[in-house]
Design a protein around this motif. Sequence first.
Motif, PDB file in Angstrom:
ATOM      1  N   SER A  88       7.177  14.101  -9.818  1.00 16.02           N
ATOM      2  CA  SER A  88       7.773  15.336  -9.327  1.00 16.02           C
ATOM      3  C   SER A  88       6.638  16.290  -8.991  1.00 16.02           C
ATOM      4  O   SER A  88       5.615  16.318  -9.674  1.00 16.02           O
ATOM      5  CB  SER A  88       8.682  15.960 -10.385  1.00 16.02           C
ATOM      6  OG  SER A  88       9.795  15.138 -10.645  1.00 16.02           O
ATOM      7  N   HIS A 107       8.160  27.151 -14.015  1.00 16.26           N
ATOM      8  CA  HIS A 107       7.642  26.186 -14.992  1.00 16.26           C
ATOM      9  C   HIS A 107       8.670  25.078 -15.157  1.00 16.26           C
ATOM     10  O   HIS A 107       9.875  25.295 -14.999  1.00 16.26           O
ATOM     11  CB  HIS A 107       7.261  26.827 -16.327  1.00 16.26           C
ATOM     12  CG  HIS A 107       8.422  27.328 -17.129  1.00 16.26           C
ATOM     13  ND1 HIS A 107       8.906  28.607 -17.018  1.00 16.26           N
ATOM     14  CD2 HIS A 107       9.205  26.722 -18.053  1.00 16.26           C
ATOM     15  CE1 HIS A 107       9.924  28.767 -17.834  1.00 16.26           C
ATOM     16  NE2 HIS A 107      10.132  27.631 -18.479  1.00 16.26           N
ATOM     17  N   TYR A 108       8.143  23.888 -15.413  1.00 16.57           N
ATOM     18  CA  TYR A 108       8.996  22.722 -15.645  1.00 16.57           C
ATOM     19  C   TYR A 108       9.691  22.843 -16.990  1.00 16.57           C
ATOM     20  O   TYR A 108       9.182  23.478 -17.923  1.00 16.57           O
ATOM     21  CB  TYR A 108       8.174  21.430 -15.642  1.00 16.57           C
ATOM     22  CG  TYR A 108       7.751  20.943 -14.287  1.00 16.57           C
ATOM     23  CD1 TYR A 108       8.641  20.251 -13.463  1.00 16.57           C
ATOM     24  CD2 TYR A 108       6.459  21.151 -13.831  1.00 16.57           C
ATOM     25  CE1 TYR A 108       8.249  19.787 -12.222  1.00 16.57           C
ATOM     26  CE2 TYR A 108       6.061  20.690 -12.585  1.00 16.57           C
ATOM     27  CZ  TYR A 108       6.959  20.005 -11.781  1.00 16.57           C
ATOM     28  OH  TYR A 108       6.569  19.550 -10.554  1.00 16.57           O
ATOM     29  N   CYS A 112       7.926  18.499 -19.415  1.00 17.85           N
ATOM     30  CA  CYS A 112       6.633  18.973 -18.923  1.00 17.85           C
ATOM     31  C   CYS A 112       6.581  20.478 -19.102  1.00 17.85           C
ATOM     32  O   CYS A 112       7.606  21.152 -19.077  1.00 17.85           O
ATOM     33  CB  CYS A 112       6.447  18.652 -17.444  1.00 17.85           C
ATOM     34  SG  CYS A 112       6.352  16.893 -17.093  1.00 17.85           S
ATOM     35  N   SER A 113       5.381  20.998 -19.261  1.00 15.87           N
ATOM     36  CA  SER A 113       5.240  22.446 -19.435  1.00 15.87           C
ATOM     37  C   SER A 113       4.426  23.090 -18.317  1.00 15.87           C
ATOM     38  O   SER A 113       4.162  24.286 -18.369  1.00 15.87           O
ATOM     39  CB  SER A 113       4.599  22.749 -20.793  1.00 15.87           C
ATOM     40  OG  SER A 113       3.312  22.150 -20.858  1.00 15.87           O
ATOM     41  N   ALA A 114       4.027  22.328 -17.323  1.00 14.11           N
ATOM     42  CA  ALA A 114       3.209  22.867 -16.231  1.00 14.11           C
ATOM     43  C   ALA A 114       3.982  23.907 -15.443  1.00 14.11           C
ATOM     44  O   ALA A 114       5.209  23.877 -15.369  1.00 14.11           O
ATOM     45  CB  ALA A 114       2.772  21.735 -15.302  1.00 14.11           C
ATOM     46  N   ARG A 139       1.816  21.481  -8.922  1.00 16.92           N
ATOM     47  CA  ARG A 139       1.996  21.109 -10.322  1.00 16.92           C
ATOM     48  C   ARG A 139       2.883  19.877 -10.341  1.00 16.92           C
ATOM     49  O   ARG A 139       3.925  19.843  -9.690  1.00 16.92           O
ATOM     50  CB  ARG A 139       2.653  22.222 -11.129  1.00 16.92           C
ATOM     51  CG  ARG A 139       1.873  23.528 -11.135  1.00 16.92           C
ATOM     52  CD  ARG A 139       0.513  23.377 -11.829  1.00 16.92           C
ATOM     53  NE  ARG A 139      -0.167  24.650 -11.938  1.00 16.92           N
ATOM     54  CZ  ARG A 139      -0.965  25.175 -11.012  1.00 16.92           C
ATOM     55  NH1 ARG A 139      -1.195  24.526  -9.883  1.00 16.92           N
ATOM     56  NH2 ARG A 139      -1.545  26.337 -11.208  1.00 16.92           N
ATOM     57  N   GLN A 140       2.457  18.879 -11.097  1.00 16.61           N
ATOM     58  CA  GLN A 140       3.187  17.612 -11.112  1.00 16.61           C
ATOM     59  C   GLN A 140       3.728  17.305 -12.501  1.00 16.61           C
ATOM     60  O   GLN A 140       3.216  17.800 -13.504  1.00 16.61           O
ATOM     61  CB  GLN A 140       2.284  16.492 -10.619  1.00 16.61           C
ATOM     62  CG  GLN A 140       1.866  16.725  -9.183  1.00 16.61           C
ATOM     63  CD  GLN A 140       0.929  15.667  -8.646  1.00 16.61           C
ATOM     64  OE1 GLN A 140       0.205  15.007  -9.393  1.00 16.61           O
ATOM     65  NE2 GLN A 140       0.946  15.490  -7.338  1.00 16.61           N
ATOM     66  N   CYS A 141       4.764  16.476 -12.509  1.00 20.58           N
ATOM     67  CA  CYS A 141       5.416  16.071 -13.753  1.00 20.58           C
ATOM     68  C   CYS A 141       5.965  14.662 -13.563  1.00 20.58           C
ATOM     69  O   CYS A 141       6.549  14.361 -12.519  1.00 20.58           O
ATOM     70  CB  CYS A 141       6.551  17.045 -14.080  1.00 20.58           C
ATOM     71  SG  CYS A 141       7.501  16.613 -15.551  1.00 20.58           S
ATOM     72  N   THR A 142       5.789  13.805 -14.561  1.00 19.24           N
ATOM     73  CA  THR A 142       6.309  12.440 -14.470  1.00 19.24           C
ATOM     74  C   THR A 142       7.488  12.200 -15.416  1.00 19.24           C
ATOM     75  O   THR A 142       8.022  11.102 -15.454  1.00 19.24           O
ATOM     76  CB  THR A 142       5.205  11.406 -14.762  1.00 19.24           C
ATOM     77  OG1 THR A 142       4.667  11.661 -16.065  1.00 19.24           O
ATOM     78  CG2 THR A 142       4.103  11.471 -13.717  1.00 19.24           C
ATOM     79  N   ASN A 146      13.436  16.045 -15.369  1.00 21.55           N
ATOM     80  CA  ASN A 146      12.800  17.343 -15.508  1.00 21.55           C
ATOM     81  C   ASN A 146      13.577  18.377 -14.689  1.00 21.55           C
ATOM     82  O   ASN A 146      14.373  18.043 -13.822  1.00 21.55           O
ATOM     83  CB  ASN A 146      11.325  17.294 -15.104  1.00 21.55           C
ATOM     84  CG  ASN A 146      11.121  16.739 -13.704  1.00 21.55           C
ATOM     85  OD1 ASN A 146      11.826  17.101 -12.769  1.00 21.55           O
ATOM     86  ND2 ASN A 146      10.148  15.857 -13.552  1.00 21.55           N
TER      87      ASN A 146
END
Length: 153
Positions: A88, A107-108, A112-114, A139-142, A146
């Motif tokens: 993401s 923010h995610y 995730c907290s990014a 900003r990425q999240c896997t 999310n």
Amino acid sequence: MFSFTTLAATAAIFAASVAAESHNIQFVNNCGRGTPVLSQNFQTINNGNSYTSNGPLSATIAYLDTGCGFQGVGCAIVEMTLINGGISSTDISLIPDHAFNVPTAFHYTNGCSAGASCTNANCPVSEAFHKTDDYAAQRQCTANDNGLVITFC
């Protein structure tokens, strides 16, 4: 005794529940004006309320409509693709024809907290795209399922 049909149906229901994908977008508008907009493929899909996508949420933007043009022209936008089983990616964009209109942050949630925050028109490249190759703003999240909290002001 269970029949093969009953077992197959139970397995299908279990597989569907495991594979279900959901992404929640929440808006926090502290500006006292404007309407949060969520748009996908040039169509408004939500105005101001939380939104849940039951599946991938790709090529989607959010912005606080304070008199913005079509698709947030003249305003800061949050660009997002939220997907399970992949990466993401979310960012704030001020790439012309978009421009700073209100402090914008995200923010995610759920794994995730990014996040990023742009509080003025000169926010750093690490917080917002100003031109097309400002990749540090992403900003990425896997994590699966999310979501995002998008805050204005």
